[in-house]
Each structure stands twice: as structure tokens, then as C-alpha cells.
Scaffold this motif. Sequence first.
Motif, PDB file in Angstrom:
ATOM      1  N   VAL A 159       0.836  -1.199   0.000  1.00 52.80           N
ATOM      2  CA  VAL A 159       0.000   0.000   0.000  1.00 52.80           C
ATOM      3  C   VAL A 159       0.872   1.250   0.000  1.00 52.80           C
ATOM      4  N   ARG A 160       1.913   1.254   0.828  1.00 51.95           N
ATOM      5  CA  ARG A 160       2.846   2.391   0.852  1.00 51.95           C
ATOM      6  C   ARG A 160       3.488   2.595  -0.510  1.00 51.95           C
ATOM      7  N   GLN A 161       3.854   1.503  -1.148  1.00 50.60           N
ATOM      8  CA  GLN A 161       4.535   1.596  -2.440  1.00 50.60           C
ATOM      9  C   GLN A 161       3.620   2.179  -3.511  1.00 50.60           C
ATOM     10  N   VAL A 162       2.370   1.718  -3.552  1.00 44.63           N
ATOM     11  CA  VAL A 162       1.423   2.229  -4.546  1.00 44.63           C
ATOM     12  C   VAL A 162       1.147   3.706  -4.309  1.00 44.63           C
ATOM     13  N   PHE A 163       0.866   4.077  -3.062  1.00 38.82           N
ATOM     14  CA  PHE A 163       0.587   5.479  -2.753  1.00 38.82           C
ATOM     15  C   PHE A 163       1.791   6.358  -3.089  1.00 38.82           C
ATOM     16  N   GLY A 164       2.970   5.927  -2.686  1.00 34.13           N
ATOM     17  CA  GLY A 164       4.164   6.726  -2.923  1.00 34.13           C
ATOM     18  C   GLY A 164       4.467   6.892  -4.395  1.00 34.13           C
ATOM     19  N   TYR A 165       4.346   5.806  -5.160  1.00 32.19           N
ATOM     20  CA  TYR A 165       4.621   5.858  -6.599  1.00 32.19           C
ATOM     21  C   TYR A 165       3.596   6.745  -7.297  1.00 32.19           C
ATOM     22  N   ALA A 166       2.318   6.565  -6.948  1.00 28.92           N
ATOM     23  CA  ALA A 166       1.258   7.356  -7.581  1.00 28.92           C
ATOM     24  C   ALA A 166       1.388   8.834  -7.245  1.00 28.92           C
ATOM     25  N   LEU A 167       1.701   9.147  -5.991  1.00 27.16           N
ATOM     26  CA  LEU A 167       1.820  10.541  -5.569  1.00 27.16           C
ATOM     27  C   LEU A 167       3.003  11.215  -6.248  1.00 27.16           C
ATOM     28  N   ALA A 168       4.144  10.553  -6.256  1.00 25.80           N
ATOM     29  CA  ALA A 168       5.334  11.137  -6.874  1.00 25.80           C
ATOM     30  C   ALA A 168       5.134  11.341  -8.368  1.00 25.80           C
ATOM     31  N   THR A 169       4.487  10.382  -9.028  1.00 30.97           N
ATOM     32  CA  THR A 169       4.249  10.477 -10.471  1.00 30.97           C
ATOM     33  C   THR A 169       3.314  11.630 -10.800  1.00 30.97           C
ATOM     34  N   ALA A 170       2.190  11.728 -10.060  1.00 32.52           N
ATOM     35  CA  ALA A 170       1.218  12.785 -10.327  1.00 32.52           C
ATOM     36  C   ALA A 170       1.790  14.163 -10.016  1.00 32.52           C
ATOM     37  N   ALA A 171       2.562  14.257  -8.931  1.00 33.03           N
ATOM     38  CA  ALA A 171       3.154  15.547  -8.559  1.00 33.03           C
ATOM     39  C   ALA A 171       4.137  16.021  -9.625  1.00 33.03           C
ATOM     40  N   ALA A 172       4.974  15.121 -10.113  1.00 34.10           N
ATOM     41  CA  ALA A 172       5.944  15.493 -11.150  1.00 34.10           C
ATOM     42  C   ALA A 172       5.243  15.871 -12.449  1.00 34.10           C
ATOM     43  N   LYS A 173       4.205  15.155 -12.808  1.00 28.09           N
ATOM     44  CA  LYS A 173       3.489  15.406 -14.065  1.00 28.09           C
ATOM     45  C   LYS A 173       2.819  16.777 -14.067  1.00 28.09           C
ATOM     46  N   HIS A 174       2.265  17.178 -12.924  1.00 34.78           N
ATOM     47  CA  HIS A 174       1.458  18.398 -12.876  1.00 34.78           C
ATOM     48  C   HIS A 174       2.141  19.556 -12.137  1.00 34.78           C
ATOM     49  N   GLY A 175       3.388  19.359 -11.743  1.00 36.62           N
ATOM     50  CA  GLY A 175       4.122  20.441 -11.108  1.00 36.62           C
ATOM     51  C   GLY A 175       3.604  20.824  -9.732  1.00 36.62           C
ATOM     52  N   VAL A 176       2.975  19.889  -9.035  1.00 36.62           N
ATOM     53  CA  VAL A 176       2.455  20.146  -7.696  1.00 36.62           C
ATOM     54  C   VAL A 176       3.556  19.881  -6.671  1.00 36.62           C
ATOM     55  N   LEU A 177       3.706  20.804  -5.721  1.00 33.14           N
ATOM     56  CA  LEU A 177       4.710  20.651  -4.663  1.00 33.14           C
ATOM     57  C   LEU A 177       4.071  19.987  -3.442  1.00 33.14           C
ATOM     58  N   ILE A 178       4.704  18.945  -2.945  1.00 38.21           N
ATOM     59  CA  ILE A 178       4.185  18.214  -1.785  1.00 38.21           C
ATOM     60  C   ILE A 178       4.928  18.699  -0.532  1.00 38.21           C
ATOM     61  N   HIS A 179       4.184  19.169   0.446  1.00 35.15           N
ATOM     62  CA  HIS A 179       4.781  19.648   1.699  1.00 35.15           C
ATOM     63  C   HIS A 179       4.646  18.628   2.827  1.00 35.15           C
ATOM     64  N   CYS A 180       3.580  17.858   2.810  1.00 35.81           N
ATOM     65  CA  CYS A 180       3.476  16.737   3.747  1.00 35.81           C
ATOM     66  C   CYS A 180       2.382  15.800   3.273  1.00 35.81           C
ATOM     67  N   ILE A 181       2.458  14.538   3.713  1.00 36.26           N
ATOM     68  CA  ILE A 181       1.480  13.518   3.354  1.00 36.26           C
ATOM     69  C   ILE A 181       1.308  12.591   4.552  1.00 36.26           C
ATOM     70  N   MET A 182       0.082  12.206   4.818  1.00 31.75           N
ATOM     71  CA  MET A 182      -0.208  11.227   5.860  1.00 31.75           C
ATOM     72  C   MET A 182      -1.331  10.340   5.352  1.00 31.75           C
ATOM     73  N   VAL A 183      -1.022   9.058   5.137  1.00 29.26           N
ATOM     74  CA  VAL A 183      -2.018   8.100   4.662  1.00 29.26           C
ATOM     75  C   VAL A 183      -2.465   7.249   5.840  1.00 29.26           C
ATOM     76  N   MET A 184      -3.719   7.425   6.232  1.00 29.91           N
ATOM     77  CA  MET A 184      -4.305   6.648   7.311  1.00 29.91           C
ATOM     78  C   MET A 184      -4.945   5.380   6.733  1.00 29.91           C
ATOM     79  N   SER A 185      -5.626   4.610   7.576  1.00 25.20           N
ATOM     80  CA  SER A 185      -6.198   3.344   7.109  1.00 25.20           C
ATOM     81  C   SER A 185      -7.389   3.533   6.186  1.00 25.20           C
ATOM     82  N   ASN A 186      -8.107   4.661   6.314  1.00 24.26           N
ATOM     83  CA  ASN A 186      -9.264   4.849   5.441  1.00 24.26           C
ATOM     84  C   ASN A 186      -9.367   6.249   4.841  1.00 24.26           C
TER      85      ASN A 186
END
Length: 305
Positions: free
Chosen positions: A32-59
Motif C-alpha cells: 500500500v505504501r509503495q502504490v501510494f508513494g509511486y502514484a503521488l510522486a508520479t502525479a506531482a511530477a506530471k502536474h508540477g504540484v509541490l508536496i509539503h506533507c502527506i499522511m495516509v491513514m487506514s481509510n
Amino acid sequence: MSRARPVVPGEVVLVTRRAHRRRFSFVPEKKVRQVFGYALATAAAKHGVLIHCIMVMSNHYHGVVTDVRGVLPDFLRDFHKEVTCGLNALRGEWGGLWGSEQTSVVRLLSGDDVLDAMVYALVNPVKAGLVESYRDWPGLHSSPASCARAPVAFARPEKYFDARGGRPDEVRLTITVPASFSHLSRSAFADLLTRRVAEAEADLQRRLANEGRRFLGLDRVRRTKRHSQPTSWEKRRGINPTLACRDTEARCLQLAADKLWQDAYTAALTSWRQGDRDTLFPAHTWKMARLHGARTAPPLSARAA
């Protein structure tokens, strides 16, 4: 139907989205961590969005980001789609993963508001009574020190993220310092956020102790069934904030401006539905301009120039 909202380049926002029926679809585990991390990094790079923090809870998840180009809906669409397809492929499942409600996007008007939102996101596992510190949470999350460290690498997950589709074997997620704190070095900002998070955690720990409650603990968190959901009742159709601002005067001014924007949008949409394709929508209208080619007024800064 979701409520229209302006999409403004350069805005810092707190984004939150929950799983369908609040199910524990994101119970923390390596895949789950791998999918979220890969998807977030890919989308951020594609659209030029800067990530300042992320917290993925169970739901659900919380993220504080800067929408540099004013394309937040595109970023969220791709991020959420990739998480859904990636997890479904790994699990051999089909169907939607996210709740039907509109993604919560809360604009953060000042540096203090940005810092408050980052603290709120990072201490979420403590507030929920799951673990004593965000450091103990096994789900994907950044840390106060992340902005002072090298980007985190995520290998391409199996199944859906096929290399034949041109996807890189590895992507890197960079955590950045918000622009409102650019006067600080990365390490100085990390120290500031560390102190604020520690204070918030200590307060939450005292509160739970006073209530006679204990933290759930990692073993019970990991044993949670992902098709289960909380048994607690949740109030529906409550207030859904769209901005956060400590300063009362600034908040009232922004709310008044938002009301004017909504009124102008509603009037333009009414004219459009009556067949007037030359009607002018307010600046930063997203969907009508993007999907239907509607005309929009120039931003105030452009008018002044």
C-alpha cells in the motif's frame, strides 16, 4: 453535484479524501505504501504540484500541497485513479475505492495556517488513538525532517504499473518547504515543524490519558480487515470548510470574496444554460472553461497590469 470552486495557481491547500464507506482500504502494509508513494510522486511530477506533507491513514489521507500551475483537479484525478487501479490490480479486485463525496480542498491563507495544517495531518494517527507518535505509524507519511532530506525513492509496483506503458522503474517523492517559509533554511523549517508536532502530540497524549483511554497499538492496527469500517456514528451533511485562516478579519474578507465568486459563477452558469455561449465566467473557473470552452474573466492581477 459537486460545488464549483476556483482553481488558483500558487494556492496552498490541505487535501483530504476518504475511502468508500470509510472502509479500511489502506491498512498500512508495504504494498500500500509503495502504490501510494509511486502514484503521488508520479502525479506531482506530471502536474508540477509541490508536496509539503502527506499522511495516509487506514481509510483516508491528508496532504498539504502547492498547486503551482493551477491544475489541482488534474493532479487529484491522476493520483486517485492510480491509487485505485494500482491497489485493485494487486488485490485482484474491481470497482471504486474512494468515497462519492467531493474531495475536501481547504485553502490555507497564511504561513501560520499552512503550518497548522501540516501539524494536523502529521499527528492524525495520534489524534485517532492509534499510536503514541506519528513516527510509529507504519502507513506512508512524511516527517518534519523530510524537507531537509533527499527525495524518497519508490520502485514501480507490480501488476498495474507495467513497464511496457513507459513507466519508470523508480520515481522519487520530494517533500518541499512551503513558500511562506522560504526565509528559513530547510533545516530551520524542519526544526520548527518538529517542535510544533511534538507539542501537539504531547497535548493529545495527555488528553487521552485524562480520558482513561489507551492507544490501539500497531498489532491491532495491522490486524484490521480492509473490508471493515468504523463502528462509530458519523454526522453527515455538516459544515464542509473550504478555507482555514487564523486571522478573523482576513477570513471574513476571503469568505466575502468567495461569496461574490459563487454568485458570479451561478449567474454565468444560468446564462450558459439559457444558450448564451458568450457569457463570462469569473476568473479561475475550472470545469466549464476546461471541458466546455467557456470564456473566463482575467484574474485581478492581470486586469491591474
